[in-house]
Design an enzyme around this catalytic site. Structure first.
Site, short mmCIF file in Angstrom:
data_model
loop_
_atom_site.label_atom_id
_atom_site.label_comp_id
_atom_site.label_asym_id
_atom_site.label_seq_id
_atom_site.Cartn_x
_atom_site.Cartn_y
_atom_site.Cartn_z
N ASP A 1 0.83 -1.21 0.00
CA ASP A 1 0.00 0.00 0.00
C ASP A 1 0.86 1.26 0.00
OD1 ASP A 1 0.99 -0.01 2.54
OD2 ASP A 1 -0.94 0.12 3.57
N ASP B 1 8.32 4.79 21.25
CA ASP B 1 8.18 6.22 21.44
C ASP B 1 7.02 6.45 22.41
OD1 ASP B 1 8.56 9.08 20.71
OD2 ASP B 1 9.42 8.24 18.88
N ASP C 1 5.42 -0.80 7.33
CA ASP C 1 4.57 -1.38 8.37
C ASP C 1 5.38 -2.37 9.22
OD1 ASP C 1 4.63 -3.78 6.70
OD2 ASP C 1 3.22 -2.68 5.42
N HIS D 1 14.77 11.46 12.72
CA HIS D 1 13.65 11.70 11.79
C HIS D 1 13.24 13.17 11.70
CE1 HIS D 1 11.99 11.67 15.75
NE2 HIS D 1 10.88 12.18 15.29
N ASP D 2 13.83 14.02 12.56
CA ASP D 2 13.51 15.45 12.52
C ASP D 2 14.63 16.27 11.89
OD1 ASP D 2 11.08 15.15 13.89
OD2 ASP D 2 12.06 15.27 15.85
N ASP E 1 9.00 11.69 23.97
CA ASP E 1 8.85 12.86 23.12
C ASP E 1 8.75 14.15 23.95
OD1 ASP E 1 8.36 13.64 20.27
OD2 ASP E 1 6.49 14.41 21.08
N GLU F 1 13.53 13.08 24.97
CA GLU F 1 13.83 14.11 23.98
C GLU F 1 13.70 15.43 24.72
OE1 GLU F 1 12.48 15.85 19.64
OE2 GLU F 1 11.04 15.48 21.22
#
Ligand code: GLC
Ligand code: CA
Length: 557
Positions: A25, A98, A29, A327-328, A199, A254
């Site tokens: 898709d 996370d 995943d 990822h940031d 986070d 974080e």
């Protein structure tokens, strides 16, 4: 410092949406990760951190959670999760989740109830305030642009959101809410997870004054009224007591707004709070006036000095977590290395740096093959809410679209979110369908399959470097002494744990770098034994000069 698995382990960060799609898709995943468990184990990493996989409307790719106890439908099911966890554990790899509890999604049932009326028993789970002079309660701004307050016409009050309006801030003053979070955490531990990456954990406690920022006080300044707020340490200790103690868990916060002083309070070895924290001083090394969208060239001396400050400042008191991207952030090789001529060499140099510092090293998916920034030609191809908001505001504010796009090419979070490049087949082996975000067009040359086949690849070097770190605990626990501080090309330091003394020397430039004269003189050189070099096998290697982006480790003695 006390020895533990999370100090000696190497962490591999997975952004599930972009790692591997198992069902065609276009979205990565859990079963996709499961297909790659042996690959992950082959790296030699000990711990995997998964970006959020909980049910979410994905306004901010999973950082807006609508159900903390279920898996996002696109990612799979709880059964898939259990299978994945077991597969990691069977290979001796721990799994860290996370934990996003500074805010939830506005589609979380708590928020639906909270906004239903001022009398709702869950009203107080979020932060509601009346307006001030016909506007929001104060001038706080949201991280992704605009006011941090959203007016709710139904109940005539504003709620606080330091990120998007779809991410309302949870109210940590409410003990019932806090205990619901702790119970949720315990259920994940009971399911078998080994820790949490927390986070924006430094934002939990808001100063009850709700004062405006001072002129020039940045959004994530340590003094901002929602950073290290008055009850932060109390909340973290309570969380530790109620949700973590009793489990063999790792915690990494974080931690925007973190200085050495407050880091030692949050993660100090004897504080009973968190094990370690991500601080962002190094990530600001190319910002102008704290603004990530205004960039300046990197000054290596400044870069080295920031790392030295944390290495020395935390030593013996608190544990560092070291990363050059996540990822940031943009791709490390494009930002700190040379992603053209010396892509392979500089990607290795950066991994050598990450893995030779005191603290726990983090490696982000794709960093192990030296994946690079992407430069989508049009804003239409970007997906990240922060990037899209920045572009809209910049262009509305009169910036030339090409200028805004150039900034995005350098700094956008989507740089690190393009799909993992597995092979040269269609869609890079990531998916049978068109991926949710475009691929980096360099995937036919730059992919895991190619790296596996090339002995001198970044991938093989990472494996070697991880093994080397495990064989030399001095790199984990030793102290740090910077040398050649003002050298604009060489990053060199001693690491010493009392039983071994190592010299790490990394050429952080595309030109030549020399060892400092006192070390390079003939007598001293005989006291150095070269244990590791990142240069290709067979490369003729002068004793005192490093090839562009070469990293070496010597034993001293
Ligand atoms: C953290 C995450 C980031 C997210 C933000 C809001 O900084 O790493 O991806 O957008 O928090 O949850
Ligand atoms: Ca999928």
């Amino acid at each position: 410092m006390k020895r533990t698995w999370w100090k000696e382990g190497v962490v591999y960060q997975i952004y599930p949406r972009s790692f591997k799609d198992s069902n065609g898709d276009g979205i990565g995943d859990l079963r996709g990760i499961l297909e790659k468990v042996d690959y992950i184990a082959s790296l030699g990493v000990d711990i995997v951190w998964l970006n959020p996989i909980y049910e979410s409307p994905n306004k901010d790719n999973g950082y807006d959670i609508s159900d903390y106890e279920n898996i996002m439908r696109e990612f799979g099911s709880l059964d898939d999760f259990d299978e994945l966890l077991a597969a990691f554990h069977a290979r001796g790899i721990r799994l860290v989740m996370d934990l996003v509890v500074n805010h939830s999604s506005n589609e979380h049932p708590w928020f639906t109830e909270s906004r239903s009326s001022r009398e709702s028993p869950k009203r107080d789970y979020y932060i509601w305030k009346p307006g001030r002079n016909g506007g929001p309660p104060n001038r706080w701004e949201a991280c992704f642009g605009g006011s941090a307050w959203e007016y709710d016409p139904g109940t005539g009050e504003y709620y606080l959101h330091l990120f998007t309006p779809e991410q309302p801030e949870l109210n940590w003053e409410n003990p019932e809410m806090r205990h619901a979070v702790y119970a949720m955490m315990r259920r994940w531990f009971e399911r078998g997870v080994d820790g949490f990456r927390m986070d924006v954990i430094t934002l939990l406690s808001k100063d009850p004054s709700y004062r405006d920022l001072e002129p020039g006080e940045g959004m994530f300044a340590p003094t901002a009224p929602y950073i290290y707020g008055p009850r932060l340490h109390e909340f973290i200790r309570e969380m530790r007591r109620e949700a973590i103690d009793g489990f063999d868990a790792m915690t990494v916060g974080e931690a925007p707004g973190t200085t050495i002083e407050n880091a030692v309070e949050l993660v100090g070895e004897d504080r009973g709070e968190l094990d370690m924290a991500f601080q962002f001083e190094l990530m600001g090394v190319d910002y102008v006036a704290g603004d990530k969208w205004k960039q300046r060239p990197i000054d290596l001396v400044e870069f080295k000095t920031i790392i030295e400050r944390w290495q020395v400042g935390m030593f013996g008191k608190a544990w560092n977590s070291n990363f050059l991207m996540n990822h940031d952030q943009p791709r490390s090789v494009s930002r700190f290395g040379d992603d053209r001529r010396y892509r392979v060499q500089s990607a290795k140099a950066l991994l050598a740096l990450d893995l030779s510092l005191c603290g726990t090293p983090y490696v982000y998916q794709g960093e192990e093959i030296g994946m690079t920034n992407v430069a989508f030609p049009s804003i239409e191809e970007y997906r990240d809410i922060e990037t899209l908001n920045y572009y809209r505001r910049a262009v509305e504010g009169g910036a030339a679209p090409e200028r805004a796009l150039a900034s995005i090419h350098y700094m956008s979070r989507d740089n690190s979110r393009t799909p993992m490049q597995w092979d040269a087949s269609r869609n890079a082996g990531f998916s049978g369908a068109r991926p949710w975000i475009g691929l980096n067009p360099n995937y036919p040359e730059l992919n895991v399959e190619r790296a596996e086949a090339d002995e001198d690849s970044v991938l093989h070097f990472l494996r070697r470097m991880i093994r080397f770190r495990k064989d030399h605990l001095c790199l984990v626990y030793g102290d740090f002494e910077l040398i050649a501080r003002d050298d604009p090309a060489l990053f060199a330091y001693f690491r010493d744990d009392g039983s071994e003394r190592l010299l790490v020397a990394i050429n952080m430039s595309s030109g030549e770098a020399r060892l400092p004269a006192d070390i390079a003189d003939a007598r001293s050189l005989t006291r150095l034994a070269l244990l590791l070099s990142s240069a290709p096998r067979g490369a003729g290697r002068p004793a005192d000069a490093l090839m562009p982006w070469e990293a070496r480790v010597y034993k001293v003695g």
